[in-house]
Design a protein around this motif. Structure first.
Motif, PDB file in Angstrom:
ATOM      1  N   ASN A  51       1.212  -0.985  -0.237  1.00 22.96           N
ATOM      2  CA  ASN A  51      -0.138   0.070   0.717  1.00 22.96           C
ATOM      3  C   ASN A  51       0.859   1.129  -0.365  1.00 22.96           C
ATOM      4  O   ASN A  51      -0.053   2.043   0.009  1.00 22.96           O
ATOM      5  N   SER A  52       2.051   0.935   0.151  1.00 20.44           N
ATOM      6  CA  SER A  52       3.176   2.729  -0.145  1.00 20.44           C
ATOM      7  C   SER A  52       3.978   1.917  -0.667  1.00 20.44           C
ATOM      8  O   SER A  52       5.270   0.666  -0.429  1.00 20.44           O
ATOM      9  N   GLY A  53       5.279   3.187  -0.890  1.00 27.99           N
ATOM     10  CA  GLY A  53       6.726   2.757  -1.446  1.00 27.99           C
ATOM     11  C   GLY A  53       7.079   2.518   0.430  1.00 27.99           C
ATOM     12  O   GLY A  53       7.943   1.530   0.407  1.00 27.99           O
ATOM     13  N   THR A  80      18.167  10.542   0.637  1.00 26.05           N
ATOM     14  CA  THR A  80      17.416   9.300   0.558  1.00 26.05           C
ATOM     15  C   THR A  80      15.527   9.848   1.483  1.00 26.05           C
ATOM     16  O   THR A  80      14.884  11.029   1.924  1.00 26.05           O
ATOM     17  N   TRP A  81      15.003   9.231   1.767  1.00 31.17           N
ATOM     18  CA  TRP A  81      13.862   9.471   2.656  1.00 31.17           C
ATOM     19  C   TRP A  81      13.429   8.433   3.955  1.00 31.17           C
ATOM     20  O   TRP A  81      14.876   7.639   3.985  1.00 31.17           O
ATOM     21  N   VAL A  82      12.868   9.010   4.272  1.00 32.10           N
ATOM     22  CA  VAL A  82      13.095   8.388   5.777  1.00 32.10           C
ATOM     23  C   VAL A  82      12.608   7.488   6.202  1.00 32.10           C
ATOM     24  O   VAL A  82      13.197   6.944   7.071  1.00 32.10           O
ATOM     25  N   SER A  83      11.481   6.599   5.152  1.00 30.15           N
ATOM     26  CA  SER A  83      11.133   5.371   5.572  1.00 30.15           C
ATOM     27  C   SER A  83      12.738   4.465   5.046  1.00 30.15           C
ATOM     28  O   SER A  83      12.735   3.396   5.472  1.00 30.15           O
ATOM     29  N   ASP A  84      13.611   5.035   4.378  1.00 30.66           N
ATOM     30  CA  ASP A  84      14.405   3.856   3.909  1.00 30.66           C
ATOM     31  C   ASP A  84      15.631   4.391   5.353  1.00 30.66           C
ATOM     32  O   ASP A  84      15.987   2.565   6.153  1.00 30.66           O
ATOM     33  N   ILE A  85      15.323   4.848   6.308  1.00 26.41           N
ATOM     34  CA  ILE A  85      15.988   5.125   7.501  1.00 26.41           C
ATOM     35  C   ILE A  85      15.859   4.259   8.393  1.00 26.41           C
ATOM     36  O   ILE A  85      15.934   2.733   9.157  1.00 26.41           O
ATOM     37  N   LEU A 125      20.399   1.107  -1.817  1.00 29.70           N
ATOM     38  CA  LEU A 125      20.793   2.722  -2.722  1.00 29.70           C
ATOM     39  C   LEU A 125      19.276   3.113  -3.115  1.00 29.70           C
ATOM     40  O   LEU A 125      19.422   2.811  -3.501  1.00 29.70           O
ATOM     41  N   THR A 126      19.460   4.585  -3.073  1.00 33.74           N
ATOM     42  CA  THR A 126      18.336   5.074  -3.944  1.00 33.74           C
ATOM     43  C   THR A 126      18.398   6.095  -4.882  1.00 33.74           C
ATOM     44  O   THR A 126      19.724   6.168  -5.151  1.00 33.74           O
ATOM     45  N   HIS A 127      18.167   5.630  -5.604  1.00 29.83           N
ATOM     46  CA  HIS A 127      18.061   6.774  -7.561  1.00 29.83           C
ATOM     47  C   HIS A 127      17.215   7.421  -7.407  1.00 29.83           C
ATOM     48  O   HIS A 127      16.040   7.502  -6.514  1.00 29.83           O
ATOM     49  N   CYS A 154      11.839   3.885  -5.656  1.00 32.50           N
ATOM     50  CA  CYS A 154      10.048   4.847  -5.368  1.00 32.50           C
ATOM     51  C   CYS A 154      10.559   6.388  -6.352  1.00 32.50           C
ATOM     52  O   CYS A 154       8.996   6.942  -6.349  1.00 32.50           O
ATOM     53  N   GLU A 155      11.460   7.026  -6.901  1.00 28.95           N
ATOM     54  CA  GLU A 155      11.304   7.941  -7.744  1.00 28.95           C
ATOM     55  C   GLU A 155      11.556   8.439  -8.668  1.00 28.95           C
ATOM     56  O   GLU A 155      12.507   9.242  -9.459  1.00 28.95           O
ATOM     57  N   SER A 156      12.013   6.754  -9.350  1.00 33.43           N
ATOM     58  CA  SER A 156      12.761   6.328 -10.604  1.00 33.43           C
ATOM     59  C   SER A 156      12.564   5.806 -11.799  1.00 33.43           C
ATOM     60  O   SER A 156      13.300   5.118 -12.440  1.00 33.43           O
ATOM     61  N   PHE A 175       9.414   0.215  -4.875  1.00 33.18           N
ATOM     62  CA  PHE A 175       8.648   0.918  -5.802  1.00 33.18           C
ATOM     63  C   PHE A 175       7.659   1.865  -5.410  1.00 33.18           C
ATOM     64  O   PHE A 175       6.996   1.193  -4.089  1.00 33.18           O
ATOM     65  N   SER A 176       7.606   3.012  -5.501  1.00 28.85           N
ATOM     66  CA  SER A 176       6.485   3.923  -4.425  1.00 28.85           C
ATOM     67  C   SER A 176       5.109   4.134  -6.238  1.00 28.85           C
ATOM     68  O   SER A 176       6.348   4.667  -6.853  1.00 28.85           O
ATOM     69  N   TYR A 177       3.990   4.635  -5.897  1.00 30.00           N
ATOM     70  CA  TYR A 177       2.993   4.679  -6.639  1.00 30.00           C
ATOM     71  C   TYR A 177       2.570   5.612  -6.027  1.00 30.00           C
ATOM     72  O   TYR A 177       1.045   5.769  -6.280  1.00 30.00           O
ATOM     73  N   TYR A 178       3.258   6.640  -4.741  1.00 30.70           N
ATOM     74  CA  TYR A 178       2.436   7.949  -4.051  1.00 30.70           C
ATOM     75  C   TYR A 178       1.712   9.197  -5.828  1.00 30.70           C
ATOM     76  O   TYR A 178       1.705   8.845  -6.653  1.00 30.70           O
ATOM     77  N   TYR A 179       0.633   9.476  -5.176  1.00 27.99           N
ATOM     78  CA  TYR A 179       0.345  10.417  -5.726  1.00 27.99           C
ATOM     79  C   TYR A 179       0.835  11.485  -6.895  1.00 27.99           C
ATOM     80  O   TYR A 179       0.816  11.373  -8.284  1.00 27.99           O
ATOM     81  N   GLU A 187      -2.208   5.596  -3.623  1.00 35.04           N
ATOM     82  CA  GLU A 187      -1.044   5.291  -2.567  1.00 35.04           C
ATOM     83  C   GLU A 187      -1.089   4.199  -3.232  1.00 35.04           C
ATOM     84  O   GLU A 187      -1.390   3.280  -3.332  1.00 35.04           O
ATOM     85  N   GLY A 188       0.756   3.936  -3.083  1.00 33.52           N
ATOM     86  CA  GLY A 188       0.727   1.814  -3.431  1.00 33.52           C
ATOM     87  C   GLY A 188       2.580   1.793  -3.856  1.00 33.52           C
ATOM     88  O   GLY A 188       3.359   3.000  -3.468  1.00 33.52           O
ATOM     89  N   GLY A 189       2.647   0.692  -3.573  1.00 34.51           N
ATOM     90  CA  GLY A 189       4.284   0.364  -4.151  1.00 34.51           C
ATOM     91  C   GLY A 189       4.501  -1.137  -4.176  1.00 34.51           C
ATOM     92  O   GLY A 189       3.558  -2.480  -3.907  1.00 34.51           O
TER      93      GLY A 189
HETATM   94  C1  PLP Z   1      13.515   7.558  -2.160  1.00 33.09           C
HETATM   95  C2  PLP Z   1      11.630   6.808  -0.851  1.00 33.09           C
HETATM   96  N1  PLP Z   1      11.672   5.914  -0.546  1.00 33.09           N
HETATM   97  C3  PLP Z   1      10.228   5.864   0.097  1.00 33.09           C
HETATM   98  C4  PLP Z   1       9.575   6.512  -0.300  1.00 33.09           C
HETATM   99  C5  PLP Z   1       7.902   6.473   0.017  1.00 33.09           C
HETATM  100  O1  PLP Z   1       7.234   6.288  -0.225  1.00 33.09           O
HETATM  101  P1  PLP Z   1       5.511   6.235   0.192  1.00 33.09           P
HETATM  102  O2  PLP Z   1       4.918   8.217   0.382  1.00 33.09           O
HETATM  103  O3  PLP Z   1       5.090   5.360  -1.292  1.00 33.09           O
HETATM  104  O4  PLP Z   1       5.556   5.650   1.153  1.00 33.09           O
HETATM  105  C6  PLP Z   1       9.516   7.657  -1.300  1.00 33.09           C
HETATM  106  C7  PLP Z   1       8.503   8.984  -1.060  1.00 33.09           C
HETATM  107  O5  PLP Z   1       7.989   9.457  -1.674  1.00 33.09           O
HETATM  108  C8  PLP Z   1      10.759   7.991  -1.894  1.00 33.09           C
HETATM  109  O6  PLP Z   1      10.776   9.134  -2.039  1.00 33.09           O
END
Ligand code: PLP
Length: 396
Positions: A51-53, A80-85, A125-127, A154-156, A175-179, A187-189
């Motif tokens: 349901n999300s990235g 990167t994004w908070v959820s990676d950490i 690694l984050t693209h 999620c961004e690439s 991957f993320s399918y955020y809006y 929302e999705g991933g």
């Molecule tokens: C690099 C990266 N990872 C993870 C996420 C999390 O994705 P989501 O917003 O679908 O939870 C994002 C969100 O934009 C992101 O940019």
């Protein structure tokens, strides 16, 4: 940003919802169908829609936790994004920050070499924002040191390295399918993986850790034999959550995927208009654009200059141009309050010590934190608007 969900997407959704008999709306065959389509588009054998990235990040590391030693080190970038950490922290791993390469905005290969220890098990690694972050040396370091490569794409979506889609080089990709992303399911991933064991674990962890979600009979039988008193439909193999997608999100994702490649092409054309009109004496235009699947324009000042930064932001605000400072994720994650809190509350190590890293030790990421922005790029953005943005950025 222009509307990412088209009238056509909504019509498909309305048709789906008005079927007689009523369709099943929870995770079902539309989700499975989209997983297959995604696998064909990407070129990965095992794909699991969530349901999300951030859910994809979380179950990836929950799965890795089952096979790696407690406290194993995971190399992560500050940009990167908070959820990676948080996925790394919350699953008991030790994040080890590595500076970025200013040309790819992803992990720097030389700093990566310095950060690998005998405890390192994963490179995450984050693209960033459509750029390919991989290099031959990163792949070789992973191979030579027996490190699992996890790619956050999620961004690439659709970016490539040497003509091959990113998200197919590592054992796992998210991957993320955020809006606002390249394609959206509101929302999705997705978790995509080459590893059947990771796939089975993620299947269970997407659904409360339930054994019945595994499709491998050997895994099921092992638990059933070990817990004969439990109802086999309700064996919770992990303390997990519900990360499932609904059918509604899958119907949208299916329709959006049809437009993804065409949209990416148009976004890339926009990107080159942007780069070709940007003042290269003020902004970095020499990033590695090869294989880019542009998602946002990334003006980054060549030199640190707080006065110019503030003036640039004033001008963008004056003309109503939306921007985000710090590239992905609000800039360097090392500067975010959750890092200090984690160390204090859970007595965890970062970079092998019980102290927050100094952001100044990651100068390339820190430069982007202060002097880099992203500005949305969408497929039907007109050339005149892109030139207007570059004029504002270039203004004296
Ligand atoms: C690099 C990266 N990872 C993870 C996420 C999390 O994705 P989501 O917003 O679908 O939870 C994002 C969100 O934009 C992101 O940019």
């Amino acid at each position: 940003m222009s509307d990412n969900i088209s009238k056509g997407d909504l019509n498909v959704l309305v048709d789906f919802l008005s079927q007689d008999p009523q369709p099943i709306l929870t995770n079902n065959k539309k989700v499975r169908q989209f997983e297959e389509e995604w696998g064909s588009w990407l070129g990965m054998p095992n794909n699991l829609m969530v349901n999300s990235g951030s859910s994809a990040n979380q179950i990836t590391f929950l799965a890795l936790r089952q096979m790696l030693p407690e406290g194993a080190e995971v190399i992560v970038p500050p940009i990167t994004w908070v959820s990676d950490i948080s996925a790394v922290l919350q699953n008991g791993f030790t994040p080890v920050f590595c500076d970025i390469n200013p040309k790819t905005l992803a992990i720097d290969e030389d700093d990566l070499l310095d950060k690998i220890t005998r405890k390192t098990k994963v490179v995450f690694l984050t693209h960033v924002l459509g750029y390919n972050g991989l290099t031959d040396k990163i792949l070789k370091l992973c191979e030579d040191n027996d490190l699992i490569l996890v790619e956050d794409v999620c961004e690439s979506h659709g970016a490539t390295f040497k003509g091959q889609k990113v998200g197919t080089f590592g054992e796992i990709s998210n991957f993320s399918y955020y809006y606002a992303h390249h394609m959206t399911s509101i929302e999705g991933g997705m978790v995509s993986t080459t590893d059947p064991e990771i796939y089975q674990l993620c299947r269970m962890f997407r659904s409360h850790g339930m054994l019945r979600e595994a499709t491998d009979d050997a895994i099921k039988q092992e638990y059933i034999n070990e817990y004969p008193d439990l109802n086999s439909d309700f064996i919770f193999t992990e303390a997990a959550y519900n990360f499932r997608s609904t059918e509604i999100n899958a119907v949208l994702a299916h329709n959006q995927l049809k437009r993804l490649d065409g949209n990416n092409k148009r976004r890339n054309e926009n990107h080159y208009t942007f780069i070709n009109n940007l003042n290269s004496e003020r902004f970095r235009t020499d990033l590695n654009h090869e294989g880019n699947s542009n998602y946002a324009f990334t003006p980054i000042l060549n030199e640190p200059d707080f006065a110019l930064r503030d003036k640039t932001e004033e001008r963008l605000n004056k003309y109503g141009i939306e921007f985000r400072r710090g590239l992905s994720g609000g800039g360097s994650q090392i500067r975010q309050p959750y890092i200090e809190k984690y160390i204090k509350n859970f007595n965890i190590k970062i970079n092998g010590i019980y102290r927050a890293p100094n952001p100044l030790d990651y100068p390339k990421a820190d430069h982007c934190h202060h002097f880099g922005w992203y500005i949305g790029n969408y497929p039907d953005l007109e050339e005149s608007k892109i030139k207007h943005i570059t004029e504002i950025l270039n203004e004296d």
